[in-house]
Scaffold this motif. Structure first.
Motif, PDB file in Angstrom:
ATOM      1  N   GLN A  31       0.784  -1.259   0.052  1.00 32.89           N
ATOM      2  CA  GLN A  31      -0.016   0.054   0.267  1.00 32.89           C
ATOM      3  C   GLN A  31       0.971   1.282  -0.094  1.00 32.89           C
ATOM      4  O   GLN A  31       1.610   1.557   1.027  1.00 32.89           O
ATOM      5  CB  GLN A  31      -0.968   0.092   1.120  1.00 32.89           C
ATOM      6  CG  GLN A  31      -1.712  -1.080   1.453  1.00 32.89           C
ATOM      7  CD  GLN A  31      -3.065  -1.122   0.240  1.00 32.89           C
ATOM      8  OE1 GLN A  31      -3.316  -0.148  -0.121  1.00 32.89           O
ATOM      9  NE2 GLN A  31      -3.189  -2.486  -0.122  1.00 32.89           N
ATOM     10  N   ASN A  32       0.742   1.936  -1.282  1.00 33.22           N
ATOM     11  CA  ASN A  32       1.461   3.349  -1.198  1.00 33.22           C
ATOM     12  C   ASN A  32       2.820   3.325  -0.852  1.00 33.22           C
ATOM     13  O   ASN A  32       3.305   4.070   0.036  1.00 33.22           O
ATOM     14  CB  ASN A  32       0.716   4.271  -0.621  1.00 33.22           C
ATOM     15  CG  ASN A  32       1.116   5.764  -1.087  1.00 33.22           C
ATOM     16  OD1 ASN A  32       1.188   6.089  -2.115  1.00 33.22           O
ATOM     17  ND2 ASN A  32       0.932   6.865  -0.036  1.00 33.22           N
ATOM     18  N   THR A  59       1.201   0.416  -4.997  1.00 28.73           N
ATOM     19  CA  THR A  59       0.167  -0.213  -4.375  1.00 28.73           C
ATOM     20  C   THR A  59      -0.255  -1.578  -5.456  1.00 28.73           C
ATOM     21  O   THR A  59      -0.474  -1.360  -6.548  1.00 28.73           O
ATOM     22  CB  THR A  59      -1.040   0.653  -4.203  1.00 28.73           C
ATOM     23  OG1 THR A  59      -0.932   1.716  -3.283  1.00 28.73           O
ATOM     24  CG2 THR A  59      -2.131  -0.137  -3.824  1.00 28.73           C
ATOM     25  N   PHE A  60      -0.549  -2.639  -4.672  1.00 27.72           N
ATOM     26  CA  PHE A  60      -0.931  -3.718  -5.417  1.00 27.72           C
ATOM     27  C   PHE A  60      -0.961  -4.804  -4.562  1.00 27.72           C
ATOM     28  O   PHE A  60      -0.804  -4.763  -3.302  1.00 27.72           O
ATOM     29  CB  PHE A  60      -0.103  -4.301  -6.369  1.00 27.72           C
ATOM     30  CG  PHE A  60       1.427  -4.942  -6.150  1.00 27.72           C
ATOM     31  CD1 PHE A  60       1.645  -6.165  -5.421  1.00 27.72           C
ATOM     32  CD2 PHE A  60       2.538  -4.107  -6.034  1.00 27.72           C
ATOM     33  CE1 PHE A  60       2.752  -6.904  -5.102  1.00 27.72           C
ATOM     34  CE2 PHE A  60       3.741  -4.565  -5.542  1.00 27.72           C
ATOM     35  CZ  PHE A  60       3.903  -5.825  -5.083  1.00 27.72           C
ATOM     36  N   ASP A  61      -2.033  -5.949  -4.775  1.00 26.16           N
ATOM     37  CA  ASP A  61      -2.269  -7.024  -4.002  1.00 26.16           C
ATOM     38  C   ASP A  61      -1.656  -8.256  -4.810  1.00 26.16           C
ATOM     39  O   ASP A  61      -1.768  -8.261  -6.065  1.00 26.16           O
ATOM     40  CB  ASP A  61      -3.696  -7.271  -3.987  1.00 26.16           C
ATOM     41  CG  ASP A  61      -4.216  -6.050  -2.762  1.00 26.16           C
ATOM     42  OD1 ASP A  61      -3.457  -5.610  -2.087  1.00 26.16           O
ATOM     43  OD2 ASP A  61      -5.547  -5.850  -2.942  1.00 26.16           O
ATOM     44  N   GLU A  95       2.963   0.714   3.469  1.00 29.97           N
ATOM     45  CA  GLU A  95       2.719  -0.617   4.404  1.00 29.97           C
ATOM     46  C   GLU A  95       2.939  -1.752   3.369  1.00 29.97           C
ATOM     47  O   GLU A  95       2.536  -1.658   2.392  1.00 29.97           O
ATOM     48  CB  GLU A  95       1.491  -0.208   4.917  1.00 29.97           C
ATOM     49  CG  GLU A  95       1.254   0.782   6.027  1.00 29.97           C
ATOM     50  CD  GLU A  95      -0.189   0.931   6.339  1.00 29.97           C
ATOM     51  OE1 GLU A  95      -0.260   1.082   7.544  1.00 29.97           O
ATOM     52  OE2 GLU A  95      -1.003   0.773   5.594  1.00 29.97           O
ATOM     53  N   VAL A  96       3.239  -2.701   4.215  1.00 31.48           N
ATOM     54  CA  VAL A  96       3.374  -3.937   3.297  1.00 31.48           C
ATOM     55  C   VAL A  96       2.526  -5.142   4.249  1.00 31.48           C
ATOM     56  O   VAL A  96       3.143  -5.454   5.497  1.00 31.48           O
ATOM     57  CB  VAL A  96       4.726  -4.666   3.035  1.00 31.48           C
ATOM     58  CG1 VAL A  96       4.891  -5.744   2.504  1.00 31.48           C
ATOM     59  CG2 VAL A  96       5.633  -3.426   2.071  1.00 31.48           C
ATOM     60  N   PHE A  97       1.612  -5.766   3.908  1.00 28.48           N
ATOM     61  CA  PHE A  97       0.927  -6.530   4.834  1.00 28.48           C
ATOM     62  C   PHE A  97       0.862  -7.938   4.226  1.00 28.48           C
ATOM     63  O   PHE A  97       0.945  -8.381   3.049  1.00 28.48           O
ATOM     64  CB  PHE A  97      -0.462  -6.225   4.860  1.00 28.48           C
ATOM     65  CG  PHE A  97      -0.976  -5.243   5.417  1.00 28.48           C
ATOM     66  CD1 PHE A  97      -1.235  -5.009   6.788  1.00 28.48           C
ATOM     67  CD2 PHE A  97      -1.083  -3.816   4.748  1.00 28.48           C
ATOM     68  CE1 PHE A  97      -1.473  -3.660   7.470  1.00 28.48           C
ATOM     69  CE2 PHE A  97      -1.406  -2.539   5.339  1.00 28.48           C
ATOM     70  CZ  PHE A  97      -1.625  -2.446   6.780  1.00 28.48           C
ATOM     71  N   ARG A 247      -1.252 -12.204 -13.608  1.00 31.95           N
ATOM     72  CA  ARG A 247      -1.368 -10.616 -13.946  1.00 31.95           C
ATOM     73  C   ARG A 247      -0.055 -10.121 -14.090  1.00 31.95           C
ATOM     74  O   ARG A 247       1.064 -10.754 -13.579  1.00 31.95           O
ATOM     75  CB  ARG A 247      -2.175  -9.824 -12.861  1.00 31.95           C
ATOM     76  CG  ARG A 247      -3.486 -10.378 -12.500  1.00 31.95           C
ATOM     77  CD  ARG A 247      -4.134  -9.572 -11.643  1.00 31.95           C
ATOM     78  NE  ARG A 247      -3.755  -9.801 -10.041  1.00 31.95           N
ATOM     79  CZ  ARG A 247      -3.405  -8.762  -9.202  1.00 31.95           C
ATOM     80  NH1 ARG A 247      -3.889  -7.695  -9.439  1.00 31.95           N
ATOM     81  NH2 ARG A 247      -2.878  -9.082  -8.196  1.00 31.95           N
ATOM     82  N   VAL A 248      -0.122  -8.959 -14.589  1.00 33.53           N
ATOM     83  CA  VAL A 248       1.200  -8.253 -15.068  1.00 33.53           C
ATOM     84  C   VAL A 248       0.951  -6.742 -14.505  1.00 33.53           C
ATOM     85  O   VAL A 248       0.021  -6.158 -14.826  1.00 33.53           O
ATOM     86  CB  VAL A 248       1.485  -8.232 -16.654  1.00 33.53           C
ATOM     87  CG1 VAL A 248       2.824  -7.493 -16.605  1.00 33.53           C
ATOM     88  CG2 VAL A 248       1.665  -9.844 -17.012  1.00 33.53           C
ATOM     89  N   ALA A 249       2.041  -6.191 -13.796  1.00 32.00           N
ATOM     90  CA  ALA A 249       2.181  -4.895 -13.388  1.00 32.00           C
ATOM     91  C   ALA A 249       3.406  -4.281 -14.298  1.00 32.00           C
ATOM     92  O   ALA A 249       4.564  -4.830 -14.188  1.00 32.00           O
ATOM     93  CB  ALA A 249       2.482  -4.748 -11.871  1.00 32.00           C
TER      94      ALA A 249
END
Length: 349
Positions: A31-32, A59-61, A95-97, A247-249
């Motif tokens: 997150q950000n 940001t990504f999941d 943040e990294v969860f 998926r690709v970012a």
């Protein structure tokens, strides 16, 4: 668009053609995330030295059992982002969860306990292995952190060797006595020793011969299916990314500019930068290869210490207009694609 890698008969199809993420729980959430490096310092003589923002709010999941490919040219911040997620380099902010635990807020001792769930396979299999340790010692070293008897560690060691398709006699050898592909299998076995949930693969096949790459990619696919692993696959080779990713970012100058399912990215990219990257991917069909129109980006990648105003890609973009210089495009989702562009390519799917 068909890539040479995808048409290689030695490669297995590892990702679903139309993967559904909705029914997969999120395992890793970034997150950000921001990472800045100062260019000053005690001996620089300048108090106003510019700050390099290598990662500028990402940001990504990553879902359970998913592979997310992270692509972009050298210097875009891919490896820095991976190191921040691993806490090998502490992020400046964000943040990294991991499974609901915020890794960015943990102490060093708490992070040590979480590392068993988040492992990494490095680009250079020779540089990442201790040259004076035998292969058996390298693979089993992480097992010393677990509550296991000597017999259990030996059994686990043999299980790991079988998983990565090495032979028992390799355990007594040193890294220099193995081939590049065998050394990368050792690195993978070491990463899997503590049963991680997420494995970050930082250019895992780029240092290997082309003839060896397919074997490693097939191994990674088999391990993911067998163990339920989630991969963050960092690469610059789009043919490899197409083969292995769900998926690709696409990353440019510290930011993600497009994120979409694999087939959406390759068949109908929305961001001009993605279009330019894909235009350089060779095809297996000689006739298509001769007719392929290559988009050559003008200029060099701008410095992250002084990125362009507005859209970061505008200085190299053939579609840039006045708006691009004054207003930064925000990520927006249209259909199955998320992209940051004022004047995106049409969706032709």
């Amino acid at each position: 668009m068909t890539s040479a890698t995808r048409d290689d008969p030695t490669l297995k199809q590892t990702a679903d053609e139309s993967p559904s993420q909705a029914d997969r729980p999120v395992l890793l959430s970034v997150q950000n995330l921001v990472k800045e490096f100062g260019t000053g310092g005690a001996f620089s003589g300048s108090k106003n030295a510019p700050v390099i923002r290598a990662v500028a709010g990402v940001t990504f999941d990553l879902a359970t059992g998913e592979t997310l490919g992270l692509v972009g040219e050298s210097g875009c911040g891919k490896s820095t982002l991976a190191r921040c997620i691993l806490r090998l380099s502490p992020p400046t902010s964000g943040e990294v969860f991991l499974n609901g635990v915020n890794l960015a807020k943990l102490s060093e001792e708490e992070m040590r306990r979480q590392r068993r769930h988040l492992q990494v396979v490095f680009q250079d299999p020779f540089a990442s292995l201790h040259p004076r340790m035998r292969i058996g010692e390298i693979i089993s070293e992480p097992l010393g952190l677990l509550d296991m008897t000597k017999k259990q560690r030996l059994e686990r060691l043999h299980e790991l060797v079988d998983l990565v398709k090495l032979n028992k006699e390799h355990l007594q050898r040193f890294p220099h006595e193995l081939s590049g592909g065998q050394r990368q299998r050792v690195g993978i076995a070491r990463a899997l020793a503590v049963n991680p949930k997420v494995v970050i693969l930082d250019e895992p096949v780029s240092a290997l011969d082309v003839s060896i790459q397919a074997g490693i990619l097939n191994l990674l696919a088999d391990l993911q299916e067998r163990l339920g692993l989630s991969y963050l696959f960092v690469a610059h080779n789009l043919s490899t990314v197409r083969h292995i990713s769900n998926r690709v970012a696409v990353m440019y100058l510290g930011k993600i500019v497009e994120l979409a399912p694999r087939e959406q990215i390759f068949d109908s990219p929305r961001h001009p930068y993605t279009v330019a990257l894909l235009s350089a991917v060779p095809t297996a069909d000689p006739r298509s290869e001769r007719q392929r129109q290559r988009i050559v980006l003008k200029g060099d990648l701008p410095s992250p210490a002084a990125p362009p105003s507005g859209c970061r890609f505008r200085t190299r973009c053939w579609k840039a207009q006045d708006l691009c210089a004054t207003e930064e495009p925000m990520l927006r989702t249209v259909g199955r694609s998320t992209f940051a562009c004022h004047f995106p390519e049409p969706d032709v799917r």
